[in-house]
Design a protein around this motif. Sequence first.
Motif, mmCIF file in Angstrom:
data_model
loop_
_atom_site.group_PDB
_atom_site.id
_atom_site.type_symbol
_atom_site.label_atom_id
_atom_site.label_comp_id
_atom_site.label_asym_id
_atom_site.label_seq_id
_atom_site.Cartn_x
_atom_site.Cartn_y
_atom_site.Cartn_z
ATOM 1 N N THR A 209 63.227 51.586 7.745
ATOM 2 C CA THR A 209 62.460 52.398 8.685
ATOM 3 C C THR A 209 62.091 51.581 9.918
ATOM 4 N N TRP A 210 61.708 50.324 9.705
ATOM 5 C CA TRP A 210 61.416 49.425 10.824
ATOM 6 C C TRP A 210 62.653 49.279 11.715
ATOM 7 N N VAL A 211 63.810 49.112 11.102
ATOM 8 C CA VAL A 211 65.046 48.990 11.877
ATOM 9 C C VAL A 211 65.269 50.246 12.710
ATOM 10 N N ARG A 212 65.113 51.392 12.104
ATOM 11 C CA ARG A 212 65.289 52.641 12.850
ATOM 12 C C ARG A 212 64.374 52.695 14.077
ATOM 13 N N ASP A 213 63.146 52.259 13.922
ATOM 14 C CA ASP A 213 62.146 52.415 14.981
ATOM 15 C C ASP A 213 62.169 51.301 16.020
ATOM 16 N N ASN A 214 62.757 50.154 15.693
ATOM 17 C CA ASN A 214 62.621 48.988 16.564
ATOM 18 C C ASN A 214 63.926 48.362 17.036
ATOM 19 N N ILE A 215 65.024 48.656 16.359
ATOM 20 C CA ILE A 215 66.234 47.876 16.614
ATOM 21 C C ILE A 215 66.810 48.112 18.008
ATOM 22 N N ALA A 216 66.532 49.267 18.614
ATOM 23 C CA ALA A 216 67.043 49.509 19.977
ATOM 24 C C ALA A 216 66.493 48.486 20.960
ATOM 25 N N ALA A 217 65.258 48.021 20.746
ATOM 26 C CA ALA A 217 64.665 47.022 21.639
ATOM 27 C C ALA A 217 65.328 45.663 21.480
ATOM 28 N N LEU A 218 66.111 45.479 20.404
ATOM 29 C CA LEU A 218 66.774 44.197 20.138
ATOM 30 C C LEU A 218 68.285 44.296 20.312
ATOM 31 N N GLY A 219 68.736 45.343 20.997
ATOM 32 C CA GLY A 219 70.165 45.464 21.300
ATOM 33 C C GLY A 219 70.957 46.227 20.272
#
Length: 493
Positions: free
Chosen positions: A171-181
């Motif tokens: 869930t963290w990946v879904r919500d945050n990974i766009a900010a990390l490329g």
Amino acid sequence: MVRDVRVEAACGRLVGQRHDGFVSFLGIPYAEPPVGDRRFARPRAKAPFARPFEAFAYGAAAPQKRAVPAPIARIAGATKEISEDCLSLNVWTPDVKGSRPVLVFIHGGGFIIGAGSQYPGDDLAIRGDVVVVTLNYRLGLIGFNPFAEVFEGDDRFVANAGLLDQRLALTWVRDNIAALGGDPDKVTIAGESAGSVSVAWHLVTKGSQPLYARAIMQSGTLSLFYGLERARAIGDELRAGLSLAAGPEPLFQLSPKQLQEAAEAAVSRHTGVISRPYADEVEIGASLPADLARAAKPVPLLIGTNRDEFSFFSQLPILPMETGKAEMAAMVAEFAGEEASKRIASLYRDDRPGRIAFGTDLIFRMPAIAFADGHAKNDNSVYFYRLDWEAKGLLSKLGATHSVDLPLLFEGFLRPFRSAYLGVLPDPGRHRLAERMRDHWLSFVRDGRPGEGWPAYRPNTRETMIFNVEDRVGADPEAVHRIAWKGIDGFAS
């Protein structure tokens, strides 16, 4: 020269480090610390950071017995700290700008050992232009226990807390990974051994299904779960052996080491690893593993095993497991009956090679084939493999053993002790094999299919990529044993 990289994400401001060709963000907490009354409970998402979080070092690993002494672990770059405050993840990305496919790799270790730090993702990130994520989750009796059955209605306990930790990390990946490329719509979940068992759980549970688009399973399926009846029986033993008749309070007072030692002493009628996930009939029902596979999320799947998986358990005392032919035949008899057990056992000699083949088929290969069959029959893209390459170092007598795929796929796995698997001499054939395997895995992460020359697996022909110094494709290479094992399906006993 290492330089700081700052990004704004849903979790708050993160500070990573730019290296030569990639940016790393290490030890990011994705959940509140599971301590005190939260020790065995459902994980809670970490509140957004009030100040920039410097993601410069791996987070603590979950409490566990060390597979190697702490000084050696430090040399190998593994996490040197162990703590119940362990729910963190690591990210390697070529750059924080862009929108790349994402590989989330879940570590193995029998649900009792391991950490995300053992699998540095920089090489794969650079090689494939993908974002790589690894994570920690609760292990042992803290992460996997039947206490939710023993103390029903007490929300301080939840079934399979370690798997729910993984779901929260996704869930963290879904919500945050766009900010990390990364691209949250192109996430591949992958894992080896217990990590592969975990991937199977995410495939069949509704709560995890929105969080990924592809899956990779290396050496493990749902067959390694307990059934609910077995979990309840272990729970009864734990309640008696740990003196929990008056309530669960002692479970919050013992240290992790004391808790595990007390549990091992309390449970005398069950062998092997007792802290294992189970079918709680909430997340997954009572269906047999092959039936559950047919209900898995319809996504592309890369799945397979190593040729001699069981040698790792019969020769090394890392994970306790029954290794005698009679004991394995008894396991088959528990869910298939005596007649089927005798038929199956007759396929294998009662010598070392025969027992390795029996154990490999029982625990790894036949359940993997059954899972692949179930998934492919629903018209999903499935790619099946068998790794035949044999270890060359200290583990050379174990052949193509369990975990030998890891140093081939992860350039930094167990550095500087990779020679235990790979030997000390240059090996161009092995190097080319590792290159091919990485390219296939990364092609799957990017496009949902491996590279050229690896055909899709179909239940009527069962094309299998057989990896070795020279690769080949075999049609139903396990046909004789597969036919004999057909219909024999069940959870761990």
